[in-house]
Design a protein around this motif. Structure first.
Motif, PDB file in Angstrom:
ATOM      1  N   ASP A  91     -12.407   9.969  -0.612  1.00  0.00           N
ATOM      2  CA  ASP A  91     -12.912   9.698   0.737  1.00  0.00           C
ATOM      3  C   ASP A  91     -12.240  10.678   1.689  1.00  0.00           C
ATOM      4  N   GLY A  92     -12.874  11.835   1.907  1.00  0.00           N
ATOM      5  CA  GLY A  92     -12.254  12.843   2.767  1.00  0.00           C
ATOM      6  C   GLY A  92     -10.981  13.372   2.138  1.00  0.00           C
ATOM      7  N   ARG A  93      -9.874  13.305   2.892  1.00  0.00           N
ATOM      8  CA  ARG A  93      -8.616  13.817   2.350  1.00  0.00           C
ATOM      9  C   ARG A  93      -7.927  12.825   1.419  1.00  0.00           C
ATOM     10  N   TRP A  94      -8.464  11.609   1.314  1.00  0.00           N
ATOM     11  CA  TRP A  94      -7.802  10.558   0.554  1.00  0.00           C
ATOM     12  C   TRP A  94      -8.451  10.321  -0.808  1.00  0.00           C
ATOM     13  N   ALA A  95      -7.596  10.068  -1.793  1.00  0.00           N
ATOM     14  CA  ALA A  95      -8.040   9.607  -3.117  1.00  0.00           C
ATOM     15  C   ALA A  95      -7.350   8.279  -3.385  1.00  0.00           C
ATOM     16  N   GLY A  96      -8.142   7.221  -3.545  1.00  0.00           N
ATOM     17  CA  GLY A  96      -7.595   5.893  -3.792  1.00  0.00           C
ATOM     18  C   GLY A  96      -7.671   5.552  -5.278  1.00  0.00           C
ATOM     19  N   LEU A 115       0.876  -1.162   0.000  1.00  0.00           N
ATOM     20  CA  LEU A 115       0.000   0.000   0.000  1.00  0.00           C
ATOM     21  C   LEU A 115       0.917   1.216   0.000  1.00  0.00           C
ATOM     22  N   ARG A 116       0.824   2.016  -1.048  1.00  0.00           N
ATOM     23  CA  ARG A 116       1.701   3.184  -1.227  1.00  0.00           C
ATOM     24  C   ARG A 116       0.888   4.473  -1.094  1.00  0.00           C
ATOM     25  N   ILE A 117       1.534   5.528  -0.617  1.00  0.00           N
ATOM     26  CA  ILE A 117       0.868   6.818  -0.454  1.00  0.00           C
ATOM     27  C   ILE A 117       1.721   7.926  -1.067  1.00  0.00           C
ATOM     28  N   ALA A 118       1.067   9.046  -1.406  1.00  0.00           N
ATOM     29  CA  ALA A 118       1.756  10.191  -1.994  1.00  0.00           C
ATOM     30  C   ALA A 118       0.891  11.430  -1.807  1.00  0.00           C
ATOM     31  N   ALA A 119       1.507  12.586  -1.975  1.00  0.00           N
ATOM     32  CA  ALA A 119       0.743  13.826  -2.041  1.00  0.00           C
ATOM     33  C   ALA A 119      -0.036  13.852  -3.356  1.00  0.00           C
ATOM     34  N   LEU A 120      -1.237  14.392  -3.316  1.00  0.00           N
ATOM     35  CA  LEU A 120      -2.102  14.365  -4.498  1.00  0.00           C
ATOM     36  C   LEU A 120      -1.777  15.487  -5.489  1.00  0.00           C
ATOM     37  N   GLY A 145     -11.677  18.166  -2.771  1.00  0.00           N
ATOM     38  CA  GLY A 145     -11.082  18.449  -1.471  1.00  0.00           C
ATOM     39  C   GLY A 145     -10.052  17.462  -0.986  1.00  0.00           C
ATOM     40  N   ALA A 146      -9.736  16.444  -1.775  1.00  0.00           N
ATOM     41  CA  ALA A 146      -8.706  15.482  -1.351  1.00  0.00           C
ATOM     42  C   ALA A 146      -7.329  16.125  -1.458  1.00  0.00           C
ATOM     43  N   SER A 147      -6.385  15.629  -0.649  1.00  0.00           N
ATOM     44  CA  SER A 147      -5.022  16.152  -0.678  1.00  0.00           C
ATOM     45  C   SER A 147      -3.966  15.056  -0.674  1.00  0.00           C
ATOM     46  N   ALA A 148      -4.380  13.809  -0.439  1.00  0.00           N
ATOM     47  CA  ALA A 148      -3.445  12.686  -0.345  1.00  0.00           C
ATOM     48  C   ALA A 148      -3.947  11.549  -1.217  1.00  0.00           C
ATOM     49  N   ALA A 149      -3.000  10.718  -1.687  1.00  0.00           N
ATOM     50  CA  ALA A 149      -3.344   9.621  -2.588  1.00  0.00           C
ATOM     51  C   ALA A 149      -2.810   8.310  -2.047  1.00  0.00           C
TER      52      ALA A 149
END
Length: 351
Positions: A277-282, A204-209, A313-317
């Protein structure tokens, strides 16, 4: 490693440290003088019969006979990588679960049993009849999500799990995670001890959107819609038939978007799915025609979806990629996605 006043290496871990993160040095079987020692860092998941078991971040298990230990100590949890947004494992686990929802759920304490059943290929029965075989649409929608205490000893809880899936003519799977604070290394070790086998490992990887949304769109035209049409489903093809269960799983989530790039025929050249989903974009179901890879189509799809998510409004991916998919891992690494944790699917032990 720990040193005493005389400069000697010292073992400062014991069986009382099971469940803690440790760093150890031990003697290997290598005959080469320079390779006699190696290190292991991870969660100490057992210390039985004179053998230590350490589970690394990736989920790999290392077993070390106690006499081979040279040095060891407990260490704090690995620091969070600052390349992307701050995130905890429980938060990401909940977000990922909401992005890929099953058709049916049932609680077992703090565990969630999940199923999404579709008809599989026909199966011959005595007398010549051919009937559909029930299969689950993806392991993620047909596995237990353990969120804490099942309310029973693990071995007993797994028997309940096995029976629940057997009633649905499905094999039992448990989805676990390793490599972050609060993940489930001890549960992984218990599953392996009870004979469950790990079939799939993914990251599971994350990044700034914003950096993803700011990429140049190029000349590729990406169409966005709220539902997957027949053409989108023809490119996806990770199911036996576009059944109601498939459509329900794909369509469920807080704010779901589907992207497609037109191909030369009725099948798109590239597709993708995004759940805001809130601040997250999957980002999920990113697929490209094998004949058209390395032409920027996946990047174009993800950029278009990222811009839509940014507008909401998401900011993280976040995204998930199987650990053996080297081309996809390289692509996402180049986009700024860093590994947060690993997750695994364990299949039931044979009865």
């Amino acid at each position: 490693m720990e040193f005493t006043g005389g400069g000697r290496l010292e073992v400062r871990v014991t069986s009382a440290d099971v469940g803690k993160r440790v760093s150890v040095r031990y003697v290997t079987d290598s005959p080469s003088e320079g390779e006699r020692f190696t290190d292991a860092v991870g969660v100490l998941t057992s210390w039985d019969g004179g053998v230590l078991t350490i589970t690394r971040k990736s989920g790999e298990t290392v077993r070390i006979p106690e006499p081979r230990l040279v040095a060891g100590k407990t260490v704090p949890a690995a620091p969070a990588r600052r390349r992307g947004p701050a995130a905890t494992f429980p938060e990401l686990s909940r977000v990922a679960a909401r992005a890929w929802q099953p058709v049916e759920t049932e609680a077992l304490g703090e565990w969630t049993l999940r199923a999404a059943i579709q008809e599989g290929p026909g199966e011959a029965r005595p007398g010549g009849a051919v009937v559909g075989r029930r299969v689950g649409f993806t392991r993620r929608a047909n596995s237990v999500l353990p969120g804490g205490d099942p309310g029973l000893p693990v071995a007993e809880a797994l028997e309940v799990v096995r029976a629940w899936y057997a009633d649905r003519e499905l094999p039992a799977y448990v989805q676990t995670a390793t490599g972050a604070e609060g993940t489930q290394e001890l549960l992984c070790a218990e599953l392996e001890r009870l004979g469950w086998s790990r079939e799939v490992t993914a990251e599971l990887r994350i990044a700034a959107l914003a950096p993803l949304a700011d990429r140049e769109p190029g000349t590729v035209e990406v169409r966005l819609s709220r539902t997957p049409d027949e053409a989108w489903l023809r490119r996806y093809q990770r199911f036996t038939a576009p059944s109601p269960a498939v459509r329900q799983v794909l369509g469920a989530g807080p704010s779901v978007w589907f992207a497609s790039v037109a191909g030369t025929g009725e099948v798109p050249a590239a597709i993708g799915r995004c759940v805001v989903d809130g601040r997250w974009a999957g980002f999920l179901a990113i697929e490209v025609d094998p004949e058209l890879r390395r032409r920027g189509l996946a990047t174009a799809v993800m950029t278009a979806l990222a811009r839509q998510a940014l507008d909401e409004g998401a900011s993280a991916a976040w995204l998930q990629v199987e650990s053996d998919n080297e081309p996809a891992r390289a692509l996402y690494e180049g986009m700024g996605f860093a590994v947060h944790h690993h997750y695994h699917h364990y299949r039931q032990a044979e009865a």
